[in-house]
Design a protein around this motif. Structure first.
Motif, PDB file in Angstrom:
ATOM      1  N   ILE A 101       0.844  -1.211   0.000  1.00  0.00           N
ATOM      2  CA  ILE A 101       0.000   0.000   0.000  1.00  0.00           C
ATOM      3  C   ILE A 101       0.872   1.250   0.000  1.00  0.00           C
ATOM      4  N   GLU A 102       1.938   1.222   0.821  1.00  0.00           N
ATOM      5  CA  GLU A 102       2.859   2.368   0.892  1.00  0.00           C
ATOM      6  C   GLU A 102       3.436   2.712  -0.481  1.00  0.00           C
ATOM      7  N   ILE A 103       3.928   1.705  -1.188  1.00  0.00           N
ATOM      8  CA  ILE A 103       4.534   1.929  -2.507  1.00  0.00           C
ATOM      9  C   ILE A 103       3.508   2.503  -3.475  1.00  0.00           C
ATOM     10  N   THR A 104       2.298   1.981  -3.420  1.00  0.00           N
ATOM     11  CA  THR A 104       1.244   2.448  -4.334  1.00  0.00           C
ATOM     12  C   THR A 104       0.864   3.899  -4.059  1.00  0.00           C
ATOM     13  N   LEU A 105       0.624   4.218  -2.794  1.00  0.00           N
ATOM     14  CA  LEU A 105       0.117   5.549  -2.457  1.00  0.00           C
ATOM     15  C   LEU A 105       1.179   6.642  -2.484  1.00  0.00           C
ATOM     16  N   PHE A 106       2.421   6.290  -2.138  1.00  0.00           N
ATOM     17  CA  PHE A 106       3.447   7.321  -2.005  1.00  0.00           C
ATOM     18  C   PHE A 106       4.499   7.329  -3.110  1.00  0.00           C
ATOM     19  N   ALA A 164      -2.022   8.562 -13.063  1.00  0.00           N
ATOM     20  CA  ALA A 164      -1.717   8.502 -14.493  1.00  0.00           C
ATOM     21  C   ALA A 164      -1.928   7.102 -15.066  1.00  0.00           C
ATOM     22  N   MET A 165      -2.287   6.157 -14.203  1.00  0.00           N
ATOM     23  CA  MET A 165      -2.461   4.787 -14.671  1.00  0.00           C
ATOM     24  C   MET A 165      -3.939   4.459 -14.824  1.00  0.00           C
ATOM     25  N   SER A 166      -4.206   3.548 -15.727  1.00  0.00           N
ATOM     26  CA  SER A 166      -5.594   3.174 -15.974  1.00  0.00           C
ATOM     27  C   SER A 166      -6.108   2.163 -14.954  1.00  0.00           C
ATOM     28  N   ALA A 167      -5.200   1.473 -14.282  1.00  0.00           N
ATOM     29  CA  ALA A 167      -5.610   0.459 -13.301  1.00  0.00           C
ATOM     30  C   ALA A 167      -6.108   1.132 -12.020  1.00  0.00           C
ATOM     31  N   PRO A 168      -7.118   0.547 -11.373  1.00  0.00           N
ATOM     32  CA  PRO A 168      -7.603   1.109 -10.100  1.00  0.00           C
ATOM     33  C   PRO A 168      -6.543   0.981  -9.002  1.00  0.00           C
ATOM     34  N   ILE A 198      -2.534  -4.418  -4.763  1.00  0.00           N
ATOM     35  CA  ILE A 198      -2.384  -5.877  -4.804  1.00  0.00           C
ATOM     36  C   ILE A 198      -1.137  -6.263  -5.589  1.00  0.00           C
ATOM     37  N   THR A 199      -0.931  -5.620  -6.739  1.00  0.00           N
ATOM     38  CA  THR A 199       0.237  -5.922  -7.572  1.00  0.00           C
ATOM     39  C   THR A 199       1.541  -5.637  -6.827  1.00  0.00           C
ATOM     40  N   ASN A 200       1.620  -4.452  -6.218  1.00  0.00           N
ATOM     41  CA  ASN A 200       2.824  -4.113  -5.445  1.00  0.00           C
ATOM     42  C   ASN A 200       2.986  -5.031  -4.242  1.00  0.00           C
ATOM     43  N   GLY A 201       1.854  -5.378  -3.604  1.00  0.00           N
ATOM     44  CA  GLY A 201       1.897  -6.282  -2.454  1.00  0.00           C
ATOM     45  C   GLY A 201       2.427  -7.657  -2.834  1.00  0.00           C
ATOM     46  N   ILE A 202       2.001  -8.155  -3.985  1.00  0.00           N
ATOM     47  CA  ILE A 202       2.484  -9.450  -4.454  1.00  0.00           C
ATOM     48  C   ILE A 202       3.988  -9.387  -4.723  1.00  0.00           C
ATOM     49  N   SER A 203       4.424  -8.288  -5.327  1.00  0.00           N
ATOM     50  CA  SER A 203       5.848  -8.116  -5.624  1.00  0.00           C
ATOM     51  C   SER A 203       6.680  -8.118  -4.340  1.00  0.00           C
ATOM     52  N   VAL A 204       6.241  -7.338  -3.353  1.00  0.00           N
ATOM     53  CA  VAL A 204       6.944  -7.296  -2.063  1.00  0.00           C
ATOM     54  C   VAL A 204       6.864  -8.656  -1.375  1.00  0.00           C
TER      55      VAL A 204
END
Length: 200
Positions: free
Chosen positions: A141-146, A152-156, A162-168
């Motif tokens: 969540i931190e990476i996504t929000l900050f 600028a992205m089309s994804a919600p 979720i994508t960043n969370g999976i990566s971490v």
């Protein structure tokens, strides 16, 4: 030179913080526990800084996170690992990561400590899962929000979280569930190491 100076600072800061934070028995803090906490905090910092390209960012395998399993051997490691994470983020990342990354590590270490006696086929696998889950959720969540320009992205936003969370989480699985579990097994199966890590 830079790493050496930061290592000394980390050791001194860890030593002082642990001296203040560890519970006292008969008015004294065990020297072994104090030294272990300070050394673990310093080792965490050094590992993060030396392996900096792998230690920070959305795609990371922070080898130092293997130390998150050390609370299996005692509550004092909660302090050492959390302090190490705080200092590593302070020296190598942003204030946002100092706050949220440290919170994720603290929560993970607390739950890992609670799961310290659970084993799957003799391995501390249950204790390795809190760092994976807390970091995946909080740091994702931190990476996504900050750190992501999600406007600028089309994804919600939720999908990016979720994508960043999976990566971490994948990086944490490697660090904790593979390396951390192996570290615990090594310590538990070696009498000398077990004494070093558990002696009061």
């Amino acid at each position: 030179m830079y790493i050496a100076i930061l290592s000394v600072v980390a050791i001194v800061a860890a030593f002082l913080a642990v001296r203040l934070a560890l519970p006292r028995t008969d008015g004294q803090v065990s020297v072994q526990r104090l030294v272990r906490c300070a050394v673990i905090a310093a080792v965490y910092v050094v590992l993060c800084l030396v392996l900096a390209p792998f230690s920070y960012g959305a795609v990371q395998v922070r080898i130092a996170e293997a130390l998150c399993l050390l609370p299996v051997f005692g509550a004092e490691y909660i302090i050492g690992v959390t302090l190490g994470c705080f200092l590593a983020n302070l020296f190598g990342s942003t204030i946002i990561d100092v706050i949220f990354g440290t919170i994720a590590t603290l929560l993970a270490c607390l739950v890992t400590y609670r799961l310290r006696n659970l084993r799957i086929k003799g391995l501390a696998i249950p204790a390795s899962l809190p760092p994976v889950l807390f970091n995946a959720v909080i740091v994702g969540i931190e990476i996504t929000l900050f750190f992501t320009d999600y406007t600028a992205m089309s994804a919600p936003v939720w999908l990016l979280c979720i994508t960043n969370g999976i990566s971490v989480g994948i990086g944490e699985l490697i660090s904790c569930t593979v390396l951390g579990v192996a570290l615990v097994k090594l310590i538990e199966s070696n009498t000398a190491l077990k004494r070093i890590f558990t002696e009061k």
